[in-house]
Write a protein that holds these residues in place. Sequence first.
Motif, mmCIF file in Angstrom:
data_model
loop_
_atom_site.group_PDB
_atom_site.id
_atom_site.type_symbol
_atom_site.label_atom_id
_atom_site.label_comp_id
_atom_site.label_asym_id
_atom_site.label_seq_id
_atom_site.Cartn_x
_atom_site.Cartn_y
_atom_site.Cartn_z
ATOM 1 N N UNK A 103 -48.834 -56.054 -52.035
ATOM 2 C CA UNK A 103 -48.030 -55.258 -51.121
ATOM 3 C C UNK A 103 -48.582 -55.433 -49.705
ATOM 4 N N UNK A 104 -47.711 -55.350 -48.715
ATOM 5 C CA UNK A 104 -48.102 -55.621 -47.336
ATOM 6 C C UNK A 104 -49.284 -54.772 -46.894
ATOM 7 N N UNK A 105 -49.293 -53.480 -47.241
ATOM 8 C CA UNK A 105 -50.381 -52.610 -46.794
ATOM 9 C C UNK A 105 -51.709 -53.021 -47.420
ATOM 10 N N UNK A 106 -51.696 -53.454 -48.692
ATOM 11 C CA UNK A 106 -52.924 -53.932 -49.331
ATOM 12 C C UNK A 106 -53.377 -55.255 -48.710
ATOM 13 N N UNK A 107 -52.413 -56.077 -48.355
ATOM 14 C CA UNK A 107 -52.711 -57.343 -47.686
ATOM 15 C C UNK A 107 -53.460 -57.098 -46.378
ATOM 16 N N UNK A 108 -53.002 -56.123 -45.605
ATOM 17 C CA UNK A 108 -53.648 -55.808 -44.322
ATOM 18 C C UNK A 108 -55.045 -55.231 -44.514
ATOM 19 N N UNK A 109 -55.256 -54.500 -45.586
ATOM 20 C CA UNK A 109 -56.551 -53.860 -45.816
ATOM 21 C C UNK A 109 -57.598 -54.827 -46.363
ATOM 22 N N UNK A 110 -57.174 -55.820 -47.130
ATOM 23 C CA UNK A 110 -58.131 -56.721 -47.777
ATOM 24 C C UNK A 110 -58.322 -58.041 -47.039
ATOM 25 N N UNK A 111 -57.422 -58.355 -46.107
ATOM 26 C CA UNK A 111 -57.548 -59.591 -45.336
ATOM 27 C C UNK A 111 -57.748 -59.232 -43.864
#
Length: 387
Positions: free
Chosen positions: A280-288
């Motif tokens: 999900x986009x929000x997880x993408x922003x948090x982990x990358x």
Amino acid sequence: MPGLGSCTSIINLRFQEGQRGKGRQFVDRTFPPDSSSLEDLPELSSRQESQVKWLRPAEILKNQNNSKEAIFCTKGASRFDFGQGAVGNCWFLAAISSLTFRKALMVQVVPMDQNFNNHAGIFHFRFWRFGKWVDVVIDDYLPLMPRCADQACKDFCGGVNVDYKLQEVHSAGHDDKLWSSLSNASSCNSMICCGTAQKGGVLVNTVSNSGIVDAHAYSVTAVTEINYRGSKVRLVRLFNPWGRKEWTGNWSDKSDRWQRVSPNDRAKCEDRDDGEFWMELKDFCLHFSMLFICCENPNFIDGDVTCQWQSQTYDGKWTAGRSAGGSLSNRSFETNPQYRMKVNIIDKSEKEDKNIVLTLMQKPRQENRKGNQLTQLGSASLRFHQG
């Protein structure tokens, strides 16, 4: 863009520079098959480096007791054709995986009219370097390692690139703008790569409990929106150049959320250990930490794929006492290189229309193969006049 026949003189020149005699295949003197070409590989110990063997494809097959003939390429190229080995070149492989989606660009970088039939051990590839497509001619020696098997994108397509600091973008509440950029870039067939931050300030590829690798480069292979319990969910598909080790959180291959969406959406998830997964986009922003988008033209910036851009390249240099004026606070600033551009037609009805895009490049002074010396590059100063 040079045609396939424009490289002959360059190839012939490299034949003269290389070593080749009667009954012998080409050997590239600028990249010899020995330890000097490996440079600094912190991933390998001195003992492992000493065990590296340089073999031609036919010799590799022979060592594997494989009687098949070496083949340069069959049925095109795919992101699943490779897996990262012992060398920390994930940044390069992530760019290659993006390149495989661009078939026309792929054949420009990797000319397919090459094979191993009666060949002389020489191959050529093309890279975009400072406004020109440059042929790089090499021999076919490959280093075999003692184990099993922002810039690269620019060198592959020579286009416009944009970087995003993902956590800052997410924290500022700009997810909509980020999603718009990702969607536009995907529809324009841009090359999209991303990277994770170092853990504890150490450049080590540790694997977190979530399956994401620290200090590692990935490629973005697709974006999509799906319906989940009456709401739209923005998903980003990523590929790990290792060909394994995937995200284990929400919307991963084995996530039960895929069982709660329509059959059409469920078909987008393939449960296989190939290094590719959805987030999900929000997880993408948090982990990358970083996102890199690169395309031959700026259409991905506003999503206007019908726009035809005109490009111009200006070469200049800072010369002490003549054109090295320094920063804006210096009286000599006006002696810096200056260029004038004029936009003749502006569609005022398109409020978000982009009319000018500037990219700055600085050529390195390469004093040796292990390091480039760069002068600090400031910002461009723009003056607009309407009339």
